[in-house]
Design an enzyme around this catalytic site. Sequence first.
Site: not given
Ligand code: FRU
Length: 492
Positions: A35, A37-38, A54, A166-167, A222, A304
């Site tokens: 997987w 993500n970001d 991620q 976060r982030d 985010e 998402w």
């Molecule tokens: C955005 C998010 C971020 C977080 C990450 C977790 O897609 O929710 O805010 O850091 O994904 O995987």
Amino acid sequence: MSEKLRKAMDFEAKYAGHIAESERPAFHVTPTIGWLNDPNGFSVYKGEYHLFYQYHPYSNEWGSIHWGHVKTKDFIQWERLPIALAPDQPYDESGCFSGGAAELPDGRQLLMYTGVQRHHDADGFIKDVQTQCVAIGDGVRYEKFEGNPVLTAKDLPEGGSAEDFRDPKVWQDKDGSFYAVIGNRTADGSGAILLYRGIEGFRGEFVRTLAQSHNQHGKMWECPDFFQLDGKQVLITSPQEVKPVGLEFHAGHGTLALIGSYDPETGFTREHAQAIDYGLDFYAPQTLETPDGRRIMIAWMQNWSTVGAKPEQCRWFGQMTLPRELHIRDGRLIQNPVRELENYRGQKVEHRNIPVSAEVNLPEVRGRMLDMTVTVRPASQEMFRWFRIRLAKDGEHETVLRYRPDWGTLKLDRTRSGLPYDILHTRTVQVALKDGELKLRIVLDRFSLEVFVNDGEQALSTVIYTRQEADAITFEASGTALMDVEKYELLV
Ligand code: FRU
């Protein structure tokens, strides 16, 4: 090296080779296995572009988040590097969430990320503690700082949530200092972006809140980024729980660009708010500045709300967009594919002034890895009623773009693009003709389609999972349209 990091590397070494290159996009970043993500830490380090992501290697679903790592010299060909971070410390045991990277003055690479500790409170509810942590490395291996976490609840402004904090996106500013912007939730339950300074000292001093949602543009904000562009200051973020507004903002996880100005004394003033991409799959964009001064953005080409719709038993899931060059024109964000893509153009096929009414296909206009620009205009005084392009097409599948000049709308439809569930498959955007023409630049890379409208005034991105043999392209209009097509196959 921690046991968790070693285990993830061993897992990759054992299974990643099972995925054939032809099962992946050719020039869009995908996870080594599992997987993604970001995008994280998208930055220049020792003259190369680094990108972290991620990453959950063990399944095609989100879970126990690591940082995957790739780098490139030209944004098109990417080299895989060892996993950079594993959730192996008490302060990040529930995940190394999103963050940024920067080159330190002493030549080391700084990663700043969100450490998550998830626990059950006295009533059994799940609660997060989110703090900002750093790791230092040489572009391949990273050590977490023994003083982690470096930013915690005590560094928040009044009313800021320690659960949604976060982030961090880090950069070195013109004044030499290192800054970070971080997403936060305020007392009204909606989002805010916080600015910190002093990151090079592995700490952070709160400077100010740059912007707040006030429940207008979604809830939690985010993945922020903050940069200068063509004389303006741009703040981008990815808000959760957005309420739909016309065709500009859709419900759920969205993206937001606030364009305005920044004064270190008084703060950020917004002049314009817009969505960033108008397609179905786009979230959490992050940018970097190249040595030649270009602002480049990359995003997770997913949403998402539709991540459950994946091909059965796929061994990788999640991909990045093509990196895009950003500009501001007439106060709006302009985005076009990085110019480096043109170095991979193969044979050119060109057709000019083709009258289109009943469905036609043109010689040599087909394929699943291509860069094609279609320009459409009325054939006479009489405007056509609609114009349609069907791509990635066989007897059963297609991905469709349809323009209606009377409504001024462009619709993207991936209902028959191989996604296995009856989820949302269409999105429509307001598009005006420019000098009487509609210009669509379409980039296909096996499992996605990205459309750049009228020289980058709007972009629409979507993933598709059609078999690669579905490669026909047809054009059709109600009434008559005149069309130019310039198509290059891409050889990556
Ligand atoms: C955005 C998010 C971020 C977080 C990450 C977790 O897609 O929710 O805010 O850091 O994904 O995987």
